[in-house]
Design an enzyme around this catalytic site. Structure first.
Site, PDB file in Angstrom:
ATOM      1  N   LYS A 119       0.823  -1.219   0.000  1.00  0.00           N
ATOM      2  CA  LYS A 119       0.000   0.000   0.000  1.00  0.00           C
ATOM      3  C   LYS A 119       0.851   1.260   0.000  1.00  0.00           C
ATOM      4  CE  LYS A 119      -2.210  -0.928   3.850  1.00  0.00           C
ATOM      5  NZ  LYS A 119      -1.664  -2.265   4.149  1.00  0.00           N
ATOM      6  N   ASN A 142      -3.467   6.313   6.008  1.00  0.00           N
ATOM      7  CA  ASN A 142      -2.754   5.369   6.864  1.00  0.00           C
ATOM      8  C   ASN A 142      -1.246   5.573   6.781  1.00  0.00           C
ATOM      9  OD1 ASN A 142      -2.871   2.947   8.598  1.00  0.00           O
ATOM     10  ND2 ASN A 142      -1.863   1.910   6.889  1.00  0.00           N
ATOM     11  N   HIS A 187      -3.707  -9.704  10.455  1.00  0.00           N
ATOM     12  CA  HIS A 187      -4.544  -9.188  11.550  1.00  0.00           C
ATOM     13  C   HIS A 187      -5.551 -10.217  12.053  1.00  0.00           C
ATOM     14  CE1 HIS A 187      -2.750  -5.317  10.829  1.00  0.00           C
ATOM     15  NE2 HIS A 187      -3.213  -5.268   9.602  1.00  0.00           N
TER      16      HIS A 187
END
Length: 446
Positions: A119, A142, A187
């Site tokens: 990303k 982010n 996650h």
């Protein structure tokens, strides 16, 4: 317990994004309170200094407090499964976040980029392509600057990196271009299963005008593409697609049958970085950036620190810092990206906080591309068990030891790769600190 009186909005979480929410709401004259589950959240002193009039509730979250609100602006670090938040949701409280507010106030097109890996690389690269095209671009989310701090009527385009946590609270994004670069298990300490993680990532596509799709990665693809799409992948592209093409022994970035740029002209290396380049070209095409400007930016792009970053060559051995490989998918991309076409073998340094991930998918590429694996950190033994004797494995207790052990095992023509497949917080303050210490240790090699 104090009530929030007539304050119908509560900012939940007082980290970097929470403070950006405070600044935004205060600037717009909104009445609100702040709550954080920690007794001393990171930005508490800043808030008390700059906004002494705002009520702050620190410590275990109160269901009564949150359920009395109309809207909760929940920071990405807080799971929506938190009991007090769940109670508020059951009581009809609206859940939102900084990205939702940003999207509702941004007056320029938004490029929304998510994915398990790459990303930051793709977000930065697309930002540089926009700048090369002469646009006033704001890059963040982010990555770097919180979204709400970027709002500026002079901006021509926003390029935003978005995490699954941010997307959970986002309902009004409506990006001009949206992409989910890839999906790999991550996650799992926060999601019940990988399907919940995928569903959060897929929210990036909601009401987007153009979708950029990785045709090599089915889990990242939207279930129903109701908007125009542009695809990228490492296969030979069809008309209107981005991919790789071969000509006279040279590999090219290509758009349909058009050869754009030889991969040998790039400063970033490895098939995973070629995919990053192709995704950026697809995104830029979707917002009508001139191809010449995009290719110029691409040739100058050196990659990001801690992301498969070449450090130095010592006695014929290349050393790479991919400390940002905090999950299995990122480590796989680095191993396969560097391993493909490499003259020698890889010495992999891995381990740390595995976040509940399954390391078994590392076994085959490690067996194919690696000479040895050096393991350290809390979940080192879990990595060893997953590899099942695929190659020689050595346990160490520090990065300094890992570097020395790797140097002893590497042959001329090999590469040493720090790609932990794990988070860093069991031993380090951050992945950046882990990467910096690794680079320092490599720098001390004679």
């Amino acid at each position: 317990m104090q009530s929030i009186d007539q304050q119908t909005q509560v900012v939940v979480g007082l980290g970097k994004s929470g403070l950006s929410l405070v600044r935004f709401l205060a600037r717009h004259g909104q009445t609100f309170a702040v709550a954080d589950s920690r007794e001393n959240p990171p930005e508490l002193s800043t808030l008390q200094r700059d906004y002494p009039q705002i009520t702050v509730h620190c410590g275990p979250l109160s269901s009564e407090l949150l359920s009395a609100a109309q809207v909760l602006y929940v920071s990405p670090g807080l799971a929506l499964s938190t009991p007090a938040i769940q109670t508020a949701i059951a009581n009809g409280v609206i859940i939102s976040g900084d990205i939702d507010l940003f999207a509702q106030h941004a007056r320029a097109p938004i490029v929304a980029i998510t994915g398990s890996n790459a990303k930051s690389t793709v977000t930065t690269l697309v930002g540089q392509m926009c700048a090369a095209a002469g646009l006033k671009v704001a890059v963040g989310g982010n990555l770097g600057v919180p979204a709400l701090d970027l709002l500026d009527d002079a901006v021509d385009v926003y390029v935003m990196e978005l995490s699954s946590f941010q997307l959970e609270t986002t309902s009004h994004l409506q990006a001009r271009v949206a992409v989910c670069l890839n999906i790999s298990e991550d996650h799992m300490d926060r999601y019940v299963d990988v399907d919940g993680y995928i569903a959060a990532k897929q929210r990036v596509f909601n009401h987007a005008q153009t979708l950029v799709i990785n045709r090599d990665d089915r889990p990242s693809q939207p279930q129903q593409a109701q908007s125009p799409t542009i695809s990228f992948g490492l296969s030979t592209p069809a008309a209107g697609e981005f991919g790789l093409s071969e000509q006279e022994g040279e590999t090219y970035l290509a758009y349909g049958d058009q050869h754009l740029l030889a991969v040998s002209a790039l400063k970033i290396r490895g098939s995973h970085n070629y995919a990053n380049a192709l995704s950026a070209l697809a995104i830029g095409t979707a917002i009508n950036l001139p191809m010449a400007a995009m290719l110029s930016a691409l040739q100058e792009f050196p990659g990001l620190e801690h992301r498969c970053q070449w450090l130095r060559n010592v006695h014929g051995v290349d050393w790479y810092n991919d400390s940002k490989a905090t999950n299995v998918g990122a480590a796989l991309a680095a191993i396969e990206g560097l391993g493909t076409g490499n003259v020698g073998k890889l010495i992999l340094i891995a381990g740390g906080d595995g976040k509940g991930a399954d390391f078994s998918s590392l076994k085959a590429p490690v067996a194919q591309y690696c000479r040895a694996v050096i393991v350290l950190g809390r979940d080192a033994e879990r990595v060893v068990q997953a590899l099942g004797g695929a190659v020689a494995i050595e346990h160490v207790t520090s990065l300094e030891e890992a570097v020395l052990a790797a140097a002893k095992r590497a042959h001329e023509g090999d590469s040493v790769l720090l790609a932990p497949a794990c988070a860093s917080l069991d031993m380090f303050k951050s992945f950046e600190q882990r990467g910096d210490l690794f680079a320092q240790a490599v720098g001390r090699l004679l």
